[in-house]
Write a protein that holds these residues in place. Structure first.
Motif, short mmCIF file in Angstrom:
data_model
loop_
_atom_site.label_atom_id
_atom_site.label_comp_id
_atom_site.label_asym_id
_atom_site.label_seq_id
_atom_site.Cartn_x
_atom_site.Cartn_y
_atom_site.Cartn_z
N GLY A 38 2.43 0.96 0.99
CA GLY A 38 1.69 1.94 1.79
C GLY A 38 0.23 1.54 1.90
N GLU A 174 -1.90 11.09 -2.34
CA GLU A 174 -0.80 10.94 -1.39
C GLU A 174 -0.35 9.49 -1.30
OE1 GLU A 174 -1.67 12.62 2.40
OE2 GLU A 174 -1.28 14.68 1.71
N TRP A 177 1.84 8.76 -4.31
CA TRP A 177 3.17 9.33 -4.14
C TRP A 177 3.97 8.62 -3.06
CZ3 TRP A 177 6.43 11.79 -6.94
CH2 TRP A 177 5.96 12.51 -8.05
N SER A 178 3.30 8.13 -2.05
CA SER A 178 3.98 7.33 -1.04
C SER A 178 4.57 6.07 -1.68
CB SER A 178 3.01 6.96 0.08
OG SER A 178 3.63 6.11 1.02
N TRP A 181 7.55 7.05 -3.87
CA TRP A 181 8.71 7.39 -3.04
C TRP A 181 9.37 6.14 -2.45
CZ3 TRP A 181 12.09 10.87 -2.94
CH2 TRP A 181 12.88 11.14 -1.81
N SER A 182 8.57 5.16 -2.01
CA SER A 182 9.13 3.91 -1.51
C SER A 182 9.91 3.19 -2.60
CB SER A 182 8.01 3.00 -0.98
OG SER A 182 7.37 3.58 0.14
N HIS A 297 5.74 13.65 4.99
CA HIS A 297 4.73 12.72 4.47
C HIS A 297 5.35 11.41 4.02
CE1 HIS A 297 1.31 15.48 4.48
NE2 HIS A 297 2.11 16.42 3.99
N PHE A 298 6.48 11.50 3.31
CA PHE A 298 7.01 10.34 2.61
C PHE A 298 8.28 9.76 3.22
CE2 PHE A 298 5.16 13.10 -0.87
CZ PHE A 298 3.92 12.49 -0.83
#
Length: 310
Positions: A38, A174, A177-178, A181-182, A297-298
């Motif tokens: 990200g 964010e 967290w991105s 999540w990836s 968002h993700f």
């Protein structure tokens, strides 16, 4: 090793065996994760690619935990000026990196050359943990029973999160967290867990936030995990009717509130960590329980074959 943590020979060996990042990031089933997880402006989130980058993350952790907060460093840590333990060698290290030439307040975390590390998270997948003596969290919470009950779901431990003070804003969080999540999507992780900390060791002063968590975020029976009995501190220190919800939320760390917004549960009992000057609670976040409004968002979860639980 923390006071009360279970002894595993593999953990002792990690202190003396040189480590490499390659076996952790590579996986015969999934292949390596993307080079970049990200980016927002000058900030990039990705995994550490070298021992030098891990050391920069450890230096950042030392600054936040031992200089800014109230963790107690021994002589070895003070000389090294890096927060280091045996688990670093088997974890993937998620980094937020600022590519600006002069990142704000970050010269100590950029080394002689290259961009600065301004945020970090430590990630430990179940298959790696089970080959190397277990999870860090098991020193505080009895997570082994949950993992056995939920096989073949895949667990991942989150830990050692911190962000440089001048970067503690929505954008950086964010981005972290991105990246998480990836990583979760790539390795098809089903459940995230780990210790989340409230600053301070006086549980009476933390009665309000602890009681709020007990009465409003306790895990249902199928996800419940107790703190290690010898270290367990009750969390229901106030009756539910006496908990001022707004004040309690104001006292919760942003990280804990973020977990709750995503749909996380909290374990049974807290643990006082005198070395780090914190009171820890267990956070359990099944991917299937994540609030769908955050997928904007993700990104939504990938379609995957269902895994039956015991």
């Amino acid at each position: 090793m923390k006071l009360g943590e279970k002894f595993h020979p593999a953990r002792l060996m990690r202190r003396f065996v040189p480590s490499t990042l390659t076996p952790l990031q590579a996986d015969s089933t999934y292949g390596p994760p993307p080079e970049t997880l990200g980016r927002i402006g000058s900030l990039e989130v990705r995994l550490a690619r070298s021992q030098r980058e891990v050391k920069l993350a450890q230096a950042l952790r030392f600054n936040v935990f031992y200089k800014e907060m109230s963790a107690q460093a021994n002589a070895a840590l003070m000389l090294r000026r890096r927060d280091v333990d045996g688990f670093d060698a088997i974890c993937d290290h998620l980094l937020v990196i600022d590519h600006d030439a002069e990142p704000q307040g970050a010269p100590a975390y950029r080394g002689r050359k290259g961009p600065a590390v301004v945020g970090t998270y430590r990630l430990l997948r179940q298959e790696v943990a089970e080959r190397n003596g277990g999870f860090y969290t098991s020193g505080e919470f009895e997570i082994e029973g949950l993992i056995e009950r939920k096989r073949p779901l895949r667990f991942m431990e989150l830990g050692r999160s911190c962000v440089l003070k001048s970067y503690r804003n929505k954008r950086t969080v964010e981005l972290l967290w991105s990246g998480i999540w990836s990583y979760v999507q790539h390795y098809e992780v089903d459940v995230m867990l780990g210790c989340a900390s409230l600053e301070g060791c006086d549980v009476d002063r933390l009665a309000l936030p602890l009681s709020f968590l007990q009465h409003n975020a306790a895990a249902p029976d199928e996800w419940r995990v107790r703190a290690v009995p010898s270290r367990r501190v009750p969390m229901d220190r106030m009756p539910a009717g006496e908990v001022d919800m707004r004040q309690a939320l104001n006292q919760l760390p942003p990280l804990v509130k973020g977990y709750l917004r995503l749909g996380a549960y909290v374990g049974d009992g807290a643990v006082v960590d005198y070395q780090f000057g914190t009171t820890d609670v267990l956070v359990v976040l099944p991917v299937a329980s994540i609030n769908p409004r955050y997928f904007g968002h993700f990104g939504a979860p990938k379609e995957r074959a269902p895994r039956p639980t015991h």
